[in-house]
Design an enzyme around this catalytic site. Sequence first.
Site, mmCIF file in Angstrom:
data_model
loop_
_atom_site.group_PDB
_atom_site.id
_atom_site.type_symbol
_atom_site.label_atom_id
_atom_site.label_comp_id
_atom_site.label_asym_id
_atom_site.label_seq_id
_atom_site.Cartn_x
_atom_site.Cartn_y
_atom_site.Cartn_z
ATOM 1 N N GLU A 56 6.683 -7.679 6.662
ATOM 2 C CA GLU A 56 5.542 -8.467 6.099
ATOM 3 C C GLU A 56 5.546 -9.864 6.544
ATOM 4 O O GLU A 56 4.898 -9.805 7.305
ATOM 5 C CB GLU A 56 5.371 -9.023 4.748
ATOM 6 C CG GLU A 56 4.861 -7.241 3.968
ATOM 7 C CD GLU A 56 5.619 -6.669 2.911
ATOM 8 O OE1 GLU A 56 6.917 -7.374 3.587
ATOM 9 O OE2 GLU A 56 5.322 -5.559 2.812
ATOM 10 N N ASP A 73 0.663 -10.458 -4.174
ATOM 11 C CA ASP A 73 2.129 -10.938 -4.236
ATOM 12 C C ASP A 73 2.944 -11.067 -3.269
ATOM 13 O O ASP A 73 4.353 -11.793 -3.303
ATOM 14 C CB ASP A 73 2.950 -9.730 -5.752
ATOM 15 C CG ASP A 73 1.531 -9.472 -7.036
ATOM 16 O OD1 ASP A 73 1.989 -10.019 -7.776
ATOM 17 O OD2 ASP A 73 0.524 -9.025 -6.155
ATOM 18 N N PHE A 74 2.964 -10.562 -2.635
ATOM 19 C CA PHE A 74 4.470 -9.935 -0.639
ATOM 20 C C PHE A 74 3.588 -11.405 -0.203
ATOM 21 O O PHE A 74 4.667 -11.274 0.490
ATOM 22 C CB PHE A 74 4.041 -8.731 0.032
ATOM 23 C CG PHE A 74 4.482 -7.748 -0.289
ATOM 24 C CD1 PHE A 74 4.267 -7.912 -2.330
ATOM 25 C CD2 PHE A 74 3.446 -6.489 -0.490
ATOM 26 C CE1 PHE A 74 4.748 -6.393 -2.789
ATOM 27 C CE2 PHE A 74 3.618 -5.106 -1.304
ATOM 28 C CZ PHE A 74 3.818 -4.905 -2.739
ATOM 29 N N ILE A 75 2.433 -12.677 -0.411
ATOM 30 C CA ILE A 75 2.152 -13.890 0.338
ATOM 31 C C ILE A 75 3.712 -14.176 0.625
ATOM 32 O O ILE A 75 3.390 -15.521 1.573
ATOM 33 C CB ILE A 75 0.917 -14.274 0.204
ATOM 34 C CG1 ILE A 75 -0.001 -14.328 1.436
ATOM 35 C CG2 ILE A 75 1.332 -14.973 -1.539
ATOM 36 C CD1 ILE A 75 -1.389 -15.322 0.748
ATOM 37 N N HIS A 121 2.967 -7.592 -9.198
ATOM 38 C CA HIS A 121 1.857 -6.481 -8.399
ATOM 39 C C HIS A 121 0.710 -7.102 -9.071
ATOM 40 O O HIS A 121 -0.644 -6.239 -8.747
ATOM 41 C CB HIS A 121 2.616 -5.259 -8.525
ATOM 42 C CG HIS A 121 3.222 -4.161 -6.963
ATOM 43 N ND1 HIS A 121 4.679 -4.544 -7.419
ATOM 44 C CD2 HIS A 121 3.557 -3.827 -6.178
ATOM 45 C CE1 HIS A 121 4.888 -4.005 -6.092
ATOM 46 N NE2 HIS A 121 3.888 -3.617 -6.051
ATOM 47 N N GLU A 123 0.969 -2.231 6.250
ATOM 48 C CA GLU A 123 1.226 -0.680 5.610
ATOM 49 C C GLU A 123 0.230 -0.209 5.587
ATOM 50 O O GLU A 123 -0.426 -0.507 4.357
ATOM 51 C CB GLU A 123 2.470 -1.287 5.084
ATOM 52 C CG GLU A 123 3.421 -2.776 5.051
ATOM 53 C CD GLU A 123 4.453 -3.294 4.192
ATOM 54 O OE1 GLU A 123 4.344 -3.214 3.261
ATOM 55 O OE2 GLU A 123 4.291 -4.105 4.822
HETATM 56 C C1 LIG Z 1 7.933 -6.066 0.130
HETATM 57 C C2 LIG Z 1 6.805 -5.069 -0.374
HETATM 58 N N1 LIG Z 1 5.954 -4.638 0.301
HETATM 59 C C3 LIG Z 1 5.024 -3.953 0.359
HETATM 60 C C4 LIG Z 1 5.427 -2.935 -0.903
HETATM 61 C C5 LIG Z 1 4.349 -1.810 -1.404
HETATM 62 N N2 LIG Z 1 5.274 -0.991 -1.280
HETATM 63 C C6 LIG Z 1 6.153 -0.239 -2.402
HETATM 64 S S1 LIG Z 1 7.112 0.701 -2.824
HETATM 65 C C7 LIG Z 1 7.147 0.815 -0.988
HETATM 66 C C8 LIG Z 1 7.376 2.021 -0.188
HETATM 67 C C9 LIG Z 1 8.951 2.089 -0.375
HETATM 68 O O1 LIG Z 1 9.520 2.954 0.280
HETATM 69 P P1 LIG Z 1 11.236 3.219 -0.079
HETATM 70 O O2 LIG Z 1 12.366 1.729 0.625
HETATM 71 O O3 LIG Z 1 12.512 3.834 1.451
HETATM 72 O O4 LIG Z 1 11.222 2.991 -0.770
HETATM 73 P P2 LIG Z 1 10.985 4.817 -1.768
HETATM 74 O O5 LIG Z 1 9.132 4.470 -2.278
HETATM 75 O O6 LIG Z 1 11.297 5.551 -1.263
HETATM 76 O O7 LIG Z 1 11.822 4.833 -3.103
HETATM 77 C C10 LIG Z 1 6.223 0.762 -0.494
HETATM 78 C C11 LIG Z 1 5.007 0.320 1.046
HETATM 79 C C12 LIG Z 1 6.476 -3.435 -1.675
HETATM 80 N N3 LIG Z 1 6.274 -2.849 -2.959
HETATM 81 N N4 LIG Z 1 7.301 -4.646 -1.456
#
Ligand SMILES: Cc1ncc(C[n+]2csc(CCOP(=O)(O)OP(=O)(O)O)c2C)c(N)n1
Lengths: 345, 332
Positions: free
Chosen positions: B60, B85-87, B129, B29
């Site tokens: 993931e 933490d996402f593992i 996190h 990502e």
């Molecule tokens: C399982 C997981 N993967 C990646 C992340 C890192 N991350 C945090 S917010 C985000 C984007 C999320 O986008 P969206 O679901 O559209 O929510 P928004 O932030 O736009 O409100 C990512 C990739 C995470 N927190 N959890």
Amino acid sequence: MNAVTKPANTAALDRYRMMRRIRSFEERVGELFLKGESAGSMLHLSIGEEAVVGMTAAMQAGDTFTTHHRGHGVFIGRGGDPARMMAEIAGKEDGYCRGKGGSMHIADRALGHLGANAIVGGGIPHIVGAGLTYRNTRSGQISVAFFGDGAMSQGILYESMNMAALWHLPVIFCCINNQYGMGTRVDRSAGHRDFPGRAEAFGLNAMRADGADVEAVHDAARFLAGSAREGRPGFLEIDAYRFYGHARMDKSPYRTPEEEATGRARDPVANARARMAAEGLANTAELDAIDTEAGTEMDHALAHAIAATPPALATMFQDVYAPGTPAPRPHAARLMHVLGEGARA
Amino acid sequence: MIESTYRDAIRQALLDAMAVDPSIILIGEEVGLYGGAYGVTKGLIDLYGPERVIDAPISEPAIVGAAVGAAMTGMRPVAELMYVDFIGMTMDQLANQAAKSRYMFGGQIGVPMVLRTQGGTGRSAAAQHSQSLEAWVMHTPGLRLVMPATVNDAYHLLRQSLTQADPVVFIEHKGLYTMKGALDVDTPDGAWGAPVTRRAGRDLVILSYSRMLHESLAAADRLAASGVEAEVIDLRCLNPLDMAPLIEAVKRTGRAMVVTEAVVTGSVASEVAARLSETCFDWLEEPILRLGGEDIPIPVSPALERGSIPSAQLIHDTARWLVTREAPEWAA
Ligand SMILES: Cc1ncc(C[n+]2csc(CCOP(=O)(O)OP(=O)(O)O)c2C)c(N)n1
Ligand SMILES: [Mg+2]
């Protein structure tokens, strides 16, 4: 005055007030960060997404919900106390979670908030479980998962929607599509962009509503909430725009100024205000008064959070397990046991 | 020899490895256009294009699973998890698929992939996190586990990971990305799997890795001021881990402590301490100590977060206690 439309008008004005409070709150969260008083910088503002009030206003006392990491607005919409929220975001003892959770983990059992989540998609299946509880106890409650467009890529959403349809659960999956997951625009994360179509394929009532129009969101949400209460789960996509960066440190270099200008023109708060005035539901002075009141309320929340005391160090061992069970043993105690007086006696 | 940040050293390792090995692809990502959540992969998509630097949806399990499949069929994928933490979400693909394919399929199908991720505290990023989950990886036969502490290791251990026949989990520390240090692209600090002595000493051995190595070195400086000479060893590669130099050092000094940021119960520190207890029992003057994160989730409040993991002061006090048997003030 028409007795039938008056309550509806009042409700529309209430929804405007609620949206204004959310925006004022989020602006103060930004200030909290700039003053160096927030616990960290992982603060995700929901500015531009205030029309989620259309959904929260369609829920009833007793209904429960989970949110993603951008959940301040949703909780305010469900009655969250801005002072305790802000204190939590500052990591203080009298915050909602005693300074343990912070911005991404606010929860309040009393108001039905089963928890904000920092794992994308992490809170979605919990409404399936809540739905089982309400179905089996015939309680009449519903449970709603709020999540972003990013969670549309998580497998657990699809497992959850299938279970909800299969077991006729009183739940709603509410996707707040702000067009971005961090720096990735939805057209770069989805091969096919029809989100309600995906939900429909699982057998859910699926709708999309314009996130610049809180009343449109509310109309859809009322319908979905009514069906969900009868055991027909729903899905709602709120089509919105993330006005600012992903978190406080992100300046969105991956978006053009033109795109941002167009996106920010889709402003649910400004639109609702204009509509209140145009339809004669409130005059400018009344609307100004609402805005000022919201600003003052959130100034107080900010001041409260800054003045509040941080949690005592020893509280870190509390709430790992339920009260009455032994807390984890601190290292100091373990080392005493190994090295302290009498350890070799 | 140049000065580099930990972040840039990792980026340089990817850049150099991709230049010589066209089978290397990155998948994760925000690794492409955004350049990585912590900026590690910045610009790589411009150099190597979107077919090799692949921005993935927030999926993931499928990211790791796709890396497994690509590795099975001739690529050398580097899957990135934004936070360790996402593992948990990917644990099936990692522990049941990547780790076991070679064994279950009678040696036919190897999975030469690298899972890059980062962990640790320091940013008030809260319970989901900030974790240090290396023990979950070490508990799985079939996986290799590497946690660099220095700039030079960040470069070389990643280059070495990208030549292994089996899956490697490479865990960076979010608190080290901006740390500066010397980078010599021609000379690794040590061999794959070998610990490195970062400071010599006669009174006790402090074994550590990742960010806690630096706290341990700071503690050793303070100990020296009061006449206690601590040897500090960087474990670097937690699996495979060459125990011989550790055993030698512990037999020589008779005292040892293992310092990590992870919660102590069921930790890498516990494993290392157990191995050393088994092998060095007759040489030990004192029990082998473990010092790590308190056995709690990571709280968001900055003071609580800091207070939940070892500091240089705590390491110093505990080491002094171990050597002198005089309890520090907080333990009296
Ligand atoms: C399982 C997981 N993967 C990646 C992340 C890192 N991350 C945090 S917010 C985000 C984007 C999320 O986008 P969206 O679901 O559209 O929510 P928004 O932030 O736009 O409100 C990512 C990739 C995470 N927190 N959890
Ligand atoms: Mg989004």
